[in-house]
Design a protein around this motif. Sequence first.
Motif, PDB file in Angstrom:
ATOM      1  N   UNK A   1       3.271   6.137  -2.596  1.00  0.00           N
ATOM      2  CA  UNK A   1       2.510   5.193  -1.753  1.00  0.00           C
ATOM      3  C   UNK A   1       1.089   5.035  -2.300  1.00  0.00           C
ATOM      4  N   UNK A   2       0.525   6.145  -2.753  1.00  0.00           N
ATOM      5  CA  UNK A   2      -0.807   6.079  -3.372  1.00  0.00           C
ATOM      6  C   UNK A   2      -0.769   5.096  -4.550  1.00  0.00           C
ATOM      7  N   UNK A   3       0.276   5.195  -5.380  1.00  0.00           N
ATOM      8  CA  UNK A   3       0.396   4.291  -6.538  1.00  0.00           C
ATOM      9  C   UNK A   3       0.506   2.833  -6.083  1.00  0.00           C
ATOM     10  N   UNK A   4       1.263   2.600  -5.025  1.00  0.00           N
ATOM     11  CA  UNK A   4       1.423   1.227  -4.525  1.00  0.00           C
ATOM     12  C   UNK A   4       0.085   0.675  -4.020  1.00  0.00           C
ATOM     13  N   UNK A   5      -0.671   1.542  -3.342  1.00  0.00           N
ATOM     14  CA  UNK A   5      -1.985   1.109  -2.831  1.00  0.00           C
ATOM     15  C   UNK A   5      -2.941   0.855  -3.999  1.00  0.00           C
ATOM     16  N   UNK A   6      -2.883   1.713  -5.004  1.00  0.00           N
ATOM     17  CA  UNK A   6      -3.712   1.507  -6.194  1.00  0.00           C
ATOM     18  C   UNK A   6      -3.390   0.164  -6.857  1.00  0.00           C
ATOM     19  N   UNK A   7      -2.123  -0.215  -6.758  1.00  0.00           N
ATOM     20  CA  UNK A   7      -1.674  -1.479  -7.357  1.00  0.00           C
ATOM     21  C   UNK A   7      -2.147  -2.670  -6.522  1.00  0.00           C
ATOM     22  N   UNK A   8      -2.552  -2.406  -5.271  1.00  0.00           N
ATOM     23  CA  UNK A   8      -3.068  -3.487  -4.434  1.00  0.00           C
ATOM     24  C   UNK A   8      -2.309  -3.687  -3.132  1.00  0.00           C
ATOM     25  N   UNK A   9      -1.273  -2.873  -2.901  1.00  0.00           N
ATOM     26  CA  UNK A   9      -0.534  -3.006  -1.633  1.00  0.00           C
ATOM     27  C   UNK A   9      -1.415  -2.540  -0.478  1.00  0.00           C
TER      28      UNK A   9
ATOM     29  N   UNK B   1      -8.832 -13.817   6.071  1.00  0.00           N
ATOM     30  CA  UNK B   1     -10.077 -13.363   5.443  1.00  0.00           C
ATOM     31  C   UNK B   1      -9.843 -12.087   4.633  1.00  0.00           C
ATOM     32  N   UNK B   2     -10.824 -11.680   3.802  1.00  0.00           N
ATOM     33  CA  UNK B   2     -10.642 -10.457   3.007  1.00  0.00           C
ATOM     34  C   UNK B   2     -10.512  -9.214   3.891  1.00  0.00           C
ATOM     35  N   UNK B   3      -9.786  -8.269   3.359  1.00  0.00           N
ATOM     36  CA  UNK B   3      -9.529  -7.008   4.063  1.00  0.00           C
ATOM     37  C   UNK B   3     -10.518  -5.951   3.580  1.00  0.00           C
ATOM     38  N   UNK B   4     -10.984  -5.106   4.512  1.00  0.00           N
ATOM     39  CA  UNK B   4     -11.822  -3.974   4.108  1.00  0.00           C
ATOM     40  C   UNK B   4     -10.914  -2.898   3.510  1.00  0.00           C
ATOM     41  N   UNK B   5     -11.364  -2.287   2.432  1.00  0.00           N
ATOM     42  CA  UNK B   5     -10.577  -1.177   1.879  1.00  0.00           C
ATOM     43  C   UNK B   5     -11.517  -0.018   1.600  1.00  0.00           C
ATOM     44  N   UNK B   6     -10.944   1.178   1.523  1.00  0.00           N
ATOM     45  CA  UNK B   6     -11.744   2.311   1.071  1.00  0.00           C
ATOM     46  C   UNK B   6     -10.960   2.951  -0.072  1.00  0.00           C
ATOM     47  N   UNK B   7     -11.616   3.814  -0.831  1.00  0.00           N
ATOM     48  CA  UNK B   7     -10.920   4.414  -1.974  1.00  0.00           C
ATOM     49  C   UNK B   7      -9.842   5.360  -1.478  1.00  0.00           C
ATOM     50  N   UNK B   8      -8.584   5.107  -1.812  1.00  0.00           N
ATOM     51  CA  UNK B   8      -7.554   6.057  -1.377  1.00  0.00           C
ATOM     52  C   UNK B   8      -7.722   7.406  -2.087  1.00  0.00           C
ATOM     53  N   UNK B   9      -7.450   8.468  -1.364  1.00  0.00           N
ATOM     54  CA  UNK B   9      -7.572   9.812  -1.933  1.00  0.00           C
ATOM     55  C   UNK B   9      -6.211  10.182  -2.516  1.00  0.00           C
ATOM     56  N   UNK B  10      -6.160  10.654  -3.775  1.00  0.00           N
ATOM     57  CA  UNK B  10      -4.861  11.020  -4.350  1.00  0.00           C
ATOM     58  C   UNK B  10      -4.119  11.995  -3.441  1.00  0.00           C
TER      59      UNK B  10
ATOM     60  N   UNK C   1       3.299  -5.975  -7.604  1.00  0.00           N
ATOM     61  CA  UNK C   1       2.477  -6.514  -8.693  1.00  0.00           C
ATOM     62  C   UNK C   1       2.627  -8.037  -8.790  1.00  0.00           C
ATOM     63  N   UNK C   2       3.870  -8.496  -8.742  1.00  0.00           N
ATOM     64  CA  UNK C   2       4.151  -9.931  -8.895  1.00  0.00           C
ATOM     65  C   UNK C   2       3.611 -10.730  -7.695  1.00  0.00           C
ATOM     66  N   UNK C   3       3.740 -10.165  -6.491  1.00  0.00           N
ATOM     67  CA  UNK C   3       3.204 -10.855  -5.301  1.00  0.00           C
ATOM     68  C   UNK C   3       1.693 -11.027  -5.439  1.00  0.00           C
ATOM     69  N   UNK C   4       1.022  -9.941  -5.861  1.00  0.00           N
ATOM     70  CA  UNK C   4      -0.435  -9.991  -5.974  1.00  0.00           C
ATOM     71  C   UNK C   4      -0.852 -11.006  -7.036  1.00  0.00           C
TER      72      UNK C   4
END
Length: 270
Positions: free
Chosen positions: A166-174, A251-260, A139-142
């Motif tokens: 890991x899902x939570x970390x990705x949701x946070x922006x990792x 450059x920006x990274x492509x992301x997709x919605x992580x599945x719970x 969170x702080x890095x982001x």
Amino acid sequence: MARKEIKLHTKEAIPLIDIHNHILPNLDDGPADFIHCLDMVRNAINAGITHLFATPHHKNGQYENPKKDILFHVQELNTYLERENVPLIIHPGQELRIHHDIFSAMERDEILTLNNQGKYLLMELPSNDLPRYTLEIVYELILRGIHPIIVHPERNRMLLDNPAVLFDLVQEGALVQLTAGSIIGSFGKKIRSFSEKLLKHQLVHFIASDAHNCTSRGFFLNEAYEVITKSYGSEFTLYLQINAEALLNGKPILTSHPVPIKRGIFSFMK
Ligand SMILES: [Fe+2]
């Protein structure tokens, strides 16, 4: 915010880029000397890699490689490769073990983001532990505009047992990087199957070699992309390759919605 949700419209060939490996000589558990480093350079070129990030360990309990040392060694290797007309460009990076003192280490200028651009940072978790402050650090890095890339989460015992973290970390922006060897089974069936699970749940943004040598810990990028293409299609491989390329230029990274994702099956087998 350097994250974008974009649909892929192109299948054009993009260069093969490795964002995580230990190719610099005599800094960590990579090649012991320059001769072995050049063997890895040859291997990378034979695999079709054109650019790679050299990412020595830092603060993993065994090795310390602060920013200034890595920048010096990358420049030294690039000067040699350029003089010899070797078609491989080395970019600076660091595999930073997460620790509670990360932000004061940043103030001391020890920490090296990819290409020293202050945007993306390879962050390693301990193999058998998940520090309580992990989410807080992400969170702080982001907040500071630095996107942490969690490297090889498939080899962390706590995440294997409870991938929902890991899902939570990705949701946070990792962001997440899987190791090519994990996908092709070099670390065993359990890690291969966990890697597949993370891929299926769209929790993976990059594949990297984490190469340490030319044998047991080689590059294997093409082999991994081949497996991914067979299982998930060429668009998914392209997505991963475009993301690796984006890191070169910050450059920006492509992301997709992580599945719970639910608790790992292995937790019920104990
Ligand atoms: Fe590594």
